[in-house]
Write an enzyme that holds these catalytic residues in place. Structure first.
Site, PDB file in Angstrom:
ATOM      1  N   GLU B 229       0.836  -1.193   0.000  1.00  0.00           N
ATOM      2  CA  GLU B 229       0.000   0.000   0.000  1.00  0.00           C
ATOM      3  C   GLU B 229       0.874   1.248   0.000  1.00  0.00           C
ATOM      4  OE1 GLU B 229      -3.979   0.279   2.133  1.00  0.00           O
ATOM      5  OE2 GLU B 229      -2.751   1.570   3.406  1.00  0.00           O
ATOM      6  N   HIS B 257       2.705  -5.965   3.369  1.00  0.00           N
ATOM      7  CA  HIS B 257       2.107  -6.962   4.273  1.00  0.00           C
ATOM      8  C   HIS B 257       2.144  -8.321   3.592  1.00  0.00           C
ATOM      9  CE1 HIS B 257      -1.793  -8.871   6.062  1.00  0.00           C
ATOM     10  NE2 HIS B 257      -0.764  -9.151   6.837  1.00  0.00           N
ATOM     11  N   PRO B 395      -2.603  -1.771  10.418  1.00  0.00           N
ATOM     12  CA  PRO B 395      -3.311  -1.456   9.180  1.00  0.00           C
ATOM     13  C   PRO B 395      -4.809  -1.689   9.342  1.00  0.00           C
ATOM     14  CG  PRO B 395      -1.646  -3.178   8.859  1.00  0.00           C
ATOM     15  CD  PRO B 395      -1.838  -3.009  10.321  1.00  0.00           C
ATOM     16  N   HIS B 421      -2.732  -6.310  15.628  1.00  0.00           N
ATOM     17  CA  HIS B 421      -2.014  -6.320  14.356  1.00  0.00           C
ATOM     18  C   HIS B 421      -2.804  -5.677  13.228  1.00  0.00           C
ATOM     19  CE1 HIS B 421      -4.738  -9.415  13.018  1.00  0.00           C
ATOM     20  NE2 HIS B 421      -3.999  -9.830  12.013  1.00  0.00           N
ATOM     21  N   GLY B 422      -4.025  -5.287  13.499  1.00  0.00           N
ATOM     22  CA  GLY B 422      -4.845  -4.725  12.421  1.00  0.00           C
ATOM     23  C   GLY B 422      -6.246  -4.485  12.918  1.00  0.00           C
TER      24      GLY B 422
END
Lengths: 140, 498
Positions: B229, B257, B395, B421-422
Site C-alpha cells: 500500500e 504486508h 493497518p 495487528h490490524g
C-alpha cells in the site's frame, strides 16, 4: 450426483461441507474443491497420471491430511488435480486408515486459490443413513 | 384409582436454571478489559483477558473467538493470562488476535498459536517524497509496483532459489539477501525485528515439500489480505515519536504486508500433524485439535521451533525482496533518488513464537495476529528508537487508515509487550462478497483517489473496508488499554493486492 460440496460462512477462514454416497466420494469431492479453487486451467492436455497415498490414524484425520497433501502437491507442480480414478479407502491392520488413488491435473493459468491449509478445527466426518458428510475448515 | 389431589403437598419441580453462557461469565476487570475467571471451566490453567471497549467486545462475542481464547488457557505451562487483543476474531485453535506465553523449558509450543502464515508481518518504508511531489503519479507508481511484484498464490516469483540458496535464506533470513546478494542495506536489518534473522533457525527441520513450495516464492505477495500500500502521512499525533521514526506530515510511505508463503504453510501443516499424533505420548489432552502442541524442550518441540524460525527467516527475506522491488520502482519513477533515502521505518511479525524474557522468566510467547510492542529502553530496539519505544503498525482495511503506534512500558505487564495487528475481520469472506461487488469496491476507492491493482474482483470484495472492524476504534482501545500509543495516521493513495 455422487457428491456435493458447499462453502459456509466463517469469519476468519473458509468452511466447506462435503457430502457423498461413499467415503471415496467424499475424498474425490474434496480433491475437486481444491482443484476448483486453484484457478482457471489452460487448454493444454492433462499431465501424466500420478499416484497418491496418505495414511492417518482415523478417517477425519485422513481427510485433512489428504487435503493438505493435495494443496502442497498442487502448489509445487502447478497443476489442479481434478481427475481421479481408482480411489480406495482401506483400513489397515494397525487400525490406521489409508486413501490411495491415481490422479492427474491440468496446468493452472492464473492462480486464485486462497487456501493455505486444511485444519483439524471443528472437523467432522460421519456416515448418516446412506450418505457420508464432512465439514472441513481451510485457512485462507 | 383416584386422581391425586392437586394441592400444595404435590408440587411440580422447577426446571433447573440454564447454565450461564461463556459470554455471560465475562467479568469487567478495567475500563478497557474483561476477564474470564479461571473458575469458569475446570480445564483452565489461567484466566483469559480481552482488551476491548463495549462495541468491540460485542463483535468479539458474536463468534467463537471467546471460546477459542478460553481453550488457549488450557495449554500446559501457560502463565498469567491468555490475552485477546481488541481486533480479536474467530480463527481455528487460537483466535486471531491472541497472545499466550508458556514457561520454558517445558511449557508447550503450539504451531496453532503462530498460524499457518509463519511471520506474516508488515514492513513500513518511508520515502523522501511528499504527496504533492508525487502528484497524480500515485496511479503510475501503483501500476509499476504491481508489475514488479508477483501477487497471487501458487508459484511465479522473479527469483527461483537453488537448494543451497534456499538453505542460506532459511538460516540467515534477510541478512543473507542484504550482505551476500546486495538486495538492501545494513540499515534495513537494524530496523527489522530480530534483524530479520532468528539465530535458532534449523533448516534441517524444514521438510522437502516445504522447500519445494518456497523455492519459487521469494519476493511474492500471496493472496488474501496481503498487499503493498502506498500511503501519505495525513496526521501526526505524537510529533516527538514521529520525528524519531522519521515520519512527517505529507510524507509518502509504503507498507508491505506478507509472510512466509507456501513454505510457512507447509511447516505449520507438518508440525500440527506431528504434534497431533503425539499428544497422547506427551500426556496432553486438548479441547481443540488445532491447538496441538509439544513441550518446547522435547525433540519435537525443538524441531518445530527450529523450523518455525527458518520459516520466519524466509518471511523476512520475502519482505526484504519486495522492499527491493518497491525501491526499484521508485527509482525508475524518480531517477537520481538515493536508494538509502527510501528507509525501513520498521519490520515486525504478527504470527510468531519467540523466546523472550518477561519479568525474570524465560517464556515462549505466542503471538497469532498480534504484534510485539516493546516499550522505551528495551535493549533489542535500534539505537534511534530506544528512548521512545518500538514501532507498531496497525493497518485497517483497504481504503482506511493505518496507524503507526509505539510500544509502551506498561504493555510488558499487561500483554507480554504485545499489541494488536490490524482491524480484525468483522465479516466472513462469503458475507463480504454477498454484500458488495469487487467492481463497486474498486469504484469507491478510485473515486477517493486511491489507485487499485488486484488480480481478481472477488479478492477486492473479500477485503472490502466494511468486512473489517473500525481501525480508529481498535487503535484508540489499544492506546487506552496502555498497550501502545498512536503516533501517526497513514492514508492510502494506492493499493496493490495479492
Amino acid at each position: 450426483m455422487r457428491h456435493h460440496s458447499a462453502a459456509r460462512d466463517h469469519v476468519g477462514e473458509w468452511k466447506v461441507t462435503i457430502s457423498g454416497r461413499s467415503i471415496e466420494d467424499v475424498f474425490v469431492a474434496t480433491a475437486r474443491v481444491i482443484a476448483n479453487a486453484a484457478g482457471h486451467t489452460t487448454d493444454d492436455a492433462p499431465a501424466e497420471w500420478e499416484s497418491i497415498e496418505v495414511t492417518a490414524r482415523d478417517l477425519p484425520t485422513l481427510l485433512v491430511d489428504w487435503a493438505n497433501e493435495l494443496l502442497g502437491r498442487s502448489e509445487v507442480t502447478g497443476l489442479a488435480y481434478s481427475e481421479l480414478h481408482t480411489v480406495r479407502v482401506s483400513h489397515l491392520n494397525d487400525r490406521s486408515v489409508r486413501v490411495s488413488a491415481q490422479l492427474r491435473g491440468k496446468p493452472v493459468e492464473q492462480w486464485t486459490s486462497p487456501l493455505k491449509a486444511a485444519t483439524y478445527h471443528a472437523l467432522s466426518l460421519e456416515e448418516t443413513g446412506n450418505e457420508w458428510r464432512a465439514e472441513l475448515l481451510f485457512d485462507v | 384409582m383416584s386422581e391425586p389431589h392437586s394441592n400444595s403437598s404435590a408440587s411440580v419441580a422447577e426446571p433447573a436454571p440454564a447454565s450461564p453462557t461463556l459470554a455471560e461469565q465475562v467479568v469487567r476487570s478495567g475500563p478497557y478489559s474483561v476477564d474470564v475467571p479461571i473458575s469458569v471451566r475446570d480445564d483452565m490453567h489461567v484466566p483469559a483477558r480481552i482488551y476491548a471497549d463495549e462495541e468491540l467486545l460485542k463483535a468479539i462475542l458474536q463468534g467463537d473467538a471467546l471460546a477459542q481464547l478460553v481453550n488457549v488457557t488450557t495449554l500446559p505451562g501457560i502463565v498469567d493470562y491468555a490475552y485477546g487483543m481488541p481486533d480479536m476474531h474467530e480463527g481455528y485453535g487460537f483466535p486471531v488476535g491472541g497472545v499466550a506465553a508458556t514457561l520454558l523449558p517445558d511449557g508447550v509450543v503450539s504451531p496453532g498459536g503462530v498460524g499457518f502464515d509463519i511471520n506474516c508481518g508488515v514492513r513500513l518504508l518511508a520515502t523522501p517524497f511528499t504527496r504533492s511531489q508525487l502528484g497524480d503519479r500515485n496511479v503510475a507508481l501503483t501500476h509499476e509496483i504491481s508489475r514488479s511484484i508477483p501477487a497471487g498464490t501458487g508459484r511465479g516469483g522473479r527469483l527461483t532459489l537453488s537448494d543451497d540458496e534456499l538453505e542460506r535464506v532459511l538460516a540467515e533470513g534477510a541478512e543473507y539477501l542484504v550482505r551476500e546478494r546486495g538486495f538492501g542495506i545494513e540499515a534495513d536489518l537494524e530496523h527489522t525485528e530480530s534483524r530479520g534473522r532468528l539465530q535458532d533457525a534449523d533448516p534441517a527441520a524444514v521438510s522437502r515439500r516445504a522447500r519445494d513450495r518456497g523455492a519459487g516464492q521469494l519476493g511474492t505477495l500471496g493472496s488474501g489480505n496481503h498487499f503493498v500500500e502506498i500511503q501519505q502521512v495525513t496526521e501526526v499525533l505524537d510529533p516527538a515519536v514521529a520525528a524519531a521514526f522519521g515520519l512527517e506530515q505529507g510524507q509518502v510511505t509504503v507498507l508491505i504486508h506478507t509472510g512466509s508463503r507456501g513454505l510457512g504453510h507447509q511447516v505449520c501443516t507438518d508440525y500440527v500433524r506431528l504434534f497431533d499424533a503425539k499428544l497422547a505420548q506427551f500426556g496432553i489432552t486438548l479441547p481443540d485439535r488445532q491447538l496441538s502442541c509439544a513441550p518446547a524442550s522435547s525433540a519435537e518441540g525443538r524441531a518445530y521451533l527450529g523450523a518455525m524460525s527458518a520459516a520466519a527467516n524466509f518471511a523476512w527475506a520475502n519482505r526484504q525482496m519486495i522492499a527491493f522491488y518497491v525501491r526499484d520502482a521508485l527509482l525508475r519513477m524518480f531517477p537520481g533518488t538515493e536508494p538509502g533515502s527510501v528507509r525501513v521505518v520498521y519490520d515486525v511479525a504478527h504470527n510468531i513464537a519467540k523466546r523472550e524474557m518477561h519479568q525474570g522468566r524465560s517464556l515462549c510467547v505466542h503471538r497469532k495476529g498480534a504484534t510485539r510492542a516493546f516499550g522505551p529502553g528495551h535493549p533489542e530496539l535500534p539505537d534511534e528508537y530506544r528512548s521512545v519505544g518500538q514501532p507498531v503498525f496497525v493497518p485497517g482495511s483497504m481504503g482506511t487508515s493505518t496507524f503507526v503506534m509505539v510500544g509502551t512500558r506498561e504493555s510488558e505487564s499487561r500483554s507480554f509487550a504485545s499489541a494488536c495487528h490490524g482491524a480484525g475481520r468483522a465479516l466472513s469472506r462469503g458475507a463480504a462478497k454477498r454484500a458488495v461487488t469487487g467492481a463497486a469496491v474498486r469504484a469507491e476507492l478510485e473515486a477517493r483517489g486511491i489507485a487499485v491493482r488486484c488480480p481478481t474482483s472477488s479478492g477486492l470484495a473479500e477485503e472490502a473496508p466494511m468486512a473489517y472492524k473500525d481501525v480508529d476504534r481498535v487503535a484508540l482501545v489499544v492506546e487506552n488499554a496502555g498497550l501502545a500509543r498512536r503516533v501517526a495516521r497513514l492514508s492510502p493513495i494506492g493499493v496493490v493486492k495479492g
